[in-house]
Motif scaffolding. Structure first.
Motif, PDB file in Angstrom:
ATOM      1  N   SER A  35       0.818  -1.204   0.000  1.00 57.30           N
ATOM      2  CA  SER A  35       0.000   0.000   0.000  1.00 57.30           C
ATOM      3  C   SER A  35       0.859   1.264   0.000  1.00 57.30           C
ATOM      4  N   GLU A  39      -3.253   5.364   0.558  1.00 57.18           N
ATOM      5  CA  GLU A  39      -4.069   4.276   1.103  1.00 57.18           C
ATOM      6  C   GLU A  39      -3.916   4.175   2.617  1.00 57.18           C
ATOM      7  N   ARG A  43      -6.981   5.166   5.254  1.00 54.63           N
ATOM      8  CA  ARG A  43      -7.421   4.127   6.182  1.00 54.63           C
ATOM      9  C   ARG A  43      -7.326   4.637   7.630  1.00 54.63           C
ATOM     10  N   GLN A  56     -13.165  -1.228   9.136  1.00 57.30           N
ATOM     11  CA  GLN A  56     -12.873  -2.105   8.004  1.00 57.30           C
ATOM     12  C   GLN A  56     -14.001  -2.072   6.981  1.00 57.30           C
ATOM     13  N   ALA A  57     -15.244  -2.069   7.471  1.00 61.82           N
ATOM     14  CA  ALA A  57     -16.402  -2.066   6.574  1.00 61.82           C
ATOM     15  C   ALA A  57     -16.488  -0.749   5.797  1.00 61.82           C
ATOM     16  N   TYR A  59     -14.036   1.433   5.251  1.00 63.17           N
ATOM     17  CA  TYR A  59     -12.883   1.595   4.361  1.00 63.17           C
ATOM     18  C   TYR A  59     -13.055   0.753   3.099  1.00 63.17           C
ATOM     19  N   GLN A  60     -13.605  -0.441   3.233  1.00 64.77           N
ATOM     20  CA  GLN A  60     -13.830  -1.277   2.066  1.00 64.77           C
ATOM     21  C   GLN A  60     -14.827  -0.622   1.113  1.00 64.77           C
ATOM     22  N   ARG A  61     -15.895  -0.049   1.660  1.00 64.71           N
ATOM     23  CA  ARG A  61     -16.875   0.647   0.812  1.00 64.71           C
ATOM     24  C   ARG A  61     -16.244   1.882   0.162  1.00 64.71           C
ATOM     25  N   LEU A  63     -13.039   2.194  -0.702  1.00 64.35           N
ATOM     26  CA  LEU A  63     -12.195   1.723  -1.807  1.00 64.35           C
ATOM     27  C   LEU A  63     -13.024   1.321  -3.020  1.00 64.35           C
ATOM     28  N   GLU A  64     -14.217   0.799  -2.784  1.00 68.56           N
ATOM     29  CA  GLU A  64     -15.071   0.376  -3.891  1.00 68.56           C
ATOM     30  C   GLU A  64     -15.487   1.550  -4.772  1.00 68.56           C
ATOM     31  N   THR A  67     -12.745   1.587  -7.430  1.00 70.33           N
ATOM     32  CA  THR A  67     -12.349   0.300  -8.007  1.00 70.33           C
ATOM     33  C   THR A  67     -13.145   0.053  -9.282  1.00 70.33           C
ATOM     34  N   GLU A  70     -11.871  -4.536 -10.884  1.00 67.97           N
ATOM     35  CA  GLU A  70     -10.931  -5.074  -9.902  1.00 67.97           C
ATOM     36  C   GLU A  70      -9.612  -4.299  -9.852  1.00 67.97           C
TER      37      GLU A  70
END
Length: 215
Positions: A35, A39, A43, A56-57, A59-61, A63-64, A67, A70
């Motif tokens: 990273s 990033e 985070r 975590q939830a 941060y994942q959303r 990043l999406e 993206t 992929e």
């Protein structure tokens, strides 16, 4: 290096020795290094003052949003171009949105990259990173430990560290910063490793408590 650190810590602190024997090998340096600073800092900002699971939830959303097929296309320009309501929809608060935007602006203006930070001493890294709005000493210390792999960092403001010490050393109340700093002297020059084990003790305690309830 980790083997040497663990031997030193076990010899210097009997309480830590017992914890190390319980937890097992240290996984601190097994964390991926791919990273970049953007990033890592996004985070860290998103994770402030919320639970690890929630962070975590979110941060994942986050990043999406960046993206495509992929491939991660997270850039400071992309953050600045993202409508605020989109960031709010993934769970980021308004103050944190301002922090992310300020971080993006600083990076565009020529903020140091990871490789440049790696050449700095700990205090210079902290001074540099805390120029970003919303980034305090604790956040900078997390990057020192988990991304730059500095071995002798003691985040005295970390509530988890203070709680772990209260539990392990059977204290009536949370240790203050002065007491924590004094205790940490026996762990030098491997205070980061000691902290990793202290964090793990909180997970071990939780697992032990769950086992007792089930039984």
């Amino acid at each position: 290096m980790l083997d040497e650190a663990i031997k030193y810590l076990k010899k210097s602190d009997p309480v830590l020795k017992e914890l190390i024997d319980t937890v097992g090998s240290c996984q601190l340096n097994h964390i991926p290094k791919q990273s970049n600073l953007l990033e890592e800092m996004t985070r860290a900002i998103i994770s402030q003052q919320i639970s690890t699971k929630a962070a975590q939830a979110i941060y994942q959303r986050f990043l999406e949003l960046y993206t495509y097929q992929e491939t991660l296309t997270l850039t400071p320009e992309a953050i600045l171009d993202t409508p605020e309501h989109k960031l709010r929809e993934v769970g980021i608060s308004r103050p944190k949105i301002r922090y992310l935007q300020h971080l993006a602006t600083r990076i565009i203006a020529g903020f140091p990259i990871i490789e440049e930070l790696s050449a700095m001493d700990d205090e210079t890294v902290i001074t540099t990173l805390t120029q970003v709005k919303g980034v305090g000493r604790w956040t900078a210390q997390m990057l020192l430990i988990f991304r730059l792999h500095r071995l002798d960092v003691l985040p005295i403001d970390d509530l988890g560290i203070r709680k772990a010490i209260q539990n392990l050393y059977h204290l009536e109340q949370l240790p203050d910063k002065h007491s924590l700093n004094n205790l940490g002297q026996k762990w030098k020059p491997y205070r980061s490793i000691a902290c990793w084990y202290l964090w793990q003790s909180l997970e071990t305690t939780i697992k032990n408590n769950r086992t007792k309830i089930v039984n």
